[in-house]
Design an enzyme around this catalytic site. Structure first.
Site, PDB file in Angstrom:
ATOM      1  CG  HIS A  13      -2.175  -0.825   1.008  1.00  0.00           C
ATOM      2  ND1 HIS A  13      -2.515  -1.870   1.841  1.00  0.00           N
ATOM      3  CD2 HIS A  13      -3.147  -0.786   0.053  1.00  0.00           C
ATOM      4  CE1 HIS A  13      -3.640  -2.427   1.413  1.00  0.00           C
ATOM      5  NE2 HIS A  13      -4.041  -1.791   0.332  1.00  0.00           N
ATOM      6  NE  ARG A  56     -11.648  -0.714   1.088  1.00  0.00           N
ATOM      7  CZ  ARG A  56     -10.932  -0.081   0.147  1.00  0.00           C
ATOM      8  NH1 ARG A  56     -10.264  -0.776  -0.760  1.00  0.00           N
ATOM      9  NH2 ARG A  56     -10.877   1.239   0.103  1.00  0.00           N
TER      10      ARG A  56
END
Ligand code: HEM
Length: 343
Positions: free
Chosen positions: A193, A223
């Site tokens: 990330h 999500r």
């Protein structure tokens, strides 16, 4: 429900289109007029009929064409599918999960027969009928993760859990929004990330990792993430940037409705039973702006969201050149109505 699979392409002549039915079930990701990163996770439970949440592993009209596109990507670049040696149990877990869900929810298209470790898998849309021994890779034409993810929509990462972290140790990634499995393989949650702006500073990744380390079997979570793509191209990988990067320069006020696509990822996360790894499914949905504005509330909201984006997110999502063109074109669909949160 019997699905009519479309004959279409995600490259060259780009014949991909959504049917009216598929437009209506598109997972529009914005529940308010602005957007910022958050830990937007919720239980991955069944939702309304005729929505993408009706089944937990969604198969739609693009299935066959997406699998053909994946096969083409793999032929050119086999490194889009990789698994480190210790991930074999997780590969079998993944095969079982995807076969069971597809067979249970789409019995007219898929059948799984189990006789002890001897399993028969029938995939009618792809003309596959294979019998193999669960746990014995020599009985399948590909390693188990590759075998089943050549037959399942979406990209897949399998992350191993150790040392209080998650490690990207296997994956099938051919339809990604500009990141590379070959680059990320072996990285941990914070490392892969690394390029994402803002989210680290506001604690999104600390909280998300903590949540995922405690993910329980049988309680998947999900999500939505989004970006945009010029042309309905699935393979927007860094490896192929020379093929799709220049497309960004081709968008004009006249063709933006047809060329620009909202790209939504329905991401679901599943704890796997034998390996204790986590399967991360990134199911990609594309919709052109022309198709999107046929739903008035989406046409109203999207320009507002685009206006609200912080510069870091505009840059990260590659929107710098075309965002103003999109906002200008979409302006006519915003009637100025005051909206309340909710899709
Ligand atoms: C972006 C993987 C879970 C939030 C990314 C990227 C990858 C990735 C490869 C692209 C980074 C780049 O630019 O190179 C994964 C994997 C996950 C996971 C394998 C699960 C094991 C999560 C979770 C959250 C999250 C749970 C938040 C709650 C984000 C955000 C971005 C991102 C905000 C930037 C996306 C954008 O703006 O388009 N993720 N992720 N991720 N991830 Fe994750």
């Amino acid at each position: 429900m019997t699905i009519t699979f479309r004959n279409e392409t995600f490259r060259d002549d780009f014949t991909f289109r959504n049917s009216l039915y598929n437009i209506r079930r598109f997972p529009f990701p914005f529940d308010r007029d602005e957007y910022m990163y958050s830990v937007n996770m919720e239980p991955h439970v069944r939702g309304k009929k005729d929505s993408v949440f009706e089944n937990l592993i969604d198969v739609d009209e693009h299935y066959v064409a997406e699998m053909q596109d994946r096969a083409m990507v793999l032929k050119e670049d086999p490194l889009r599918c990789q698994a480190l040696p210790h991930m074999m149990a997780a590969q079998w877990d993944t095969l079982e999960l995807l076969m069971e869900h597809q067979a249970q929810d789409y019995p007219e298209h898929f059948t799984l027969e189990k006789n002890g470790d001897r399993w028969r898998w029938i995939n009618r849309p792809m003309g596959i009928d294979d019998t193999f021994t669960f746990g014995d890779p020599a009985t399948l034409p590909y390693p188990p993760m590759e075998y089943i993810t050549r037959q399942a929509q979406g990209d897949f990462c399998i992350v191993d859990q150790r040392d209080n972290n998650l490690w990207m140790d296997a994956g099938m990634v051919t339809t990604q929004a500009d990141w590379s499995l070959d680059f990320d393989i072996g990285m941990n949650f914070m490392e892969w990330h690394g390029p994402v702006p803002l989210a680290h500073q506001i604690g999104v990744f600390d909280r998300a990792l903590k949540f995922l380390l405690n993910l329980q079997q049988g309680k998947p979570t999900r999500r939505l993430n989004w970006t945009t793509t010029v042309n309905p191209r699935l393979d927007t990988s860094p490896e192929n940037y020379p093929k799709w990067g220049p497309d960004r320069m081709t968008v004009t006020p006249d063709n933006v409705g047809e060329k620009m696509h909202l790209r939504v990822e329905l991401q679901s996360l599943w704890r796997l039973p034998r390996s204790n790894a986590i399967l991360f499914v990134i199911r990609c949905y594309l919709i052109s702006l022309n198709e999107l504005v046929t739903v008035p509330k989406w046409g109203r909201r999207l320009p507002r969201v685009l206006k609200s984006l912080p510069p870091e997110i505009i840059d990260y999502k590659g929107l710098t050149r075309n965002r103003p063109i999109m906002i200008d074109w979409l302006a006519k669909y915003d009637d100025g109505a005051v909206t309340s949160p909710g899709i």
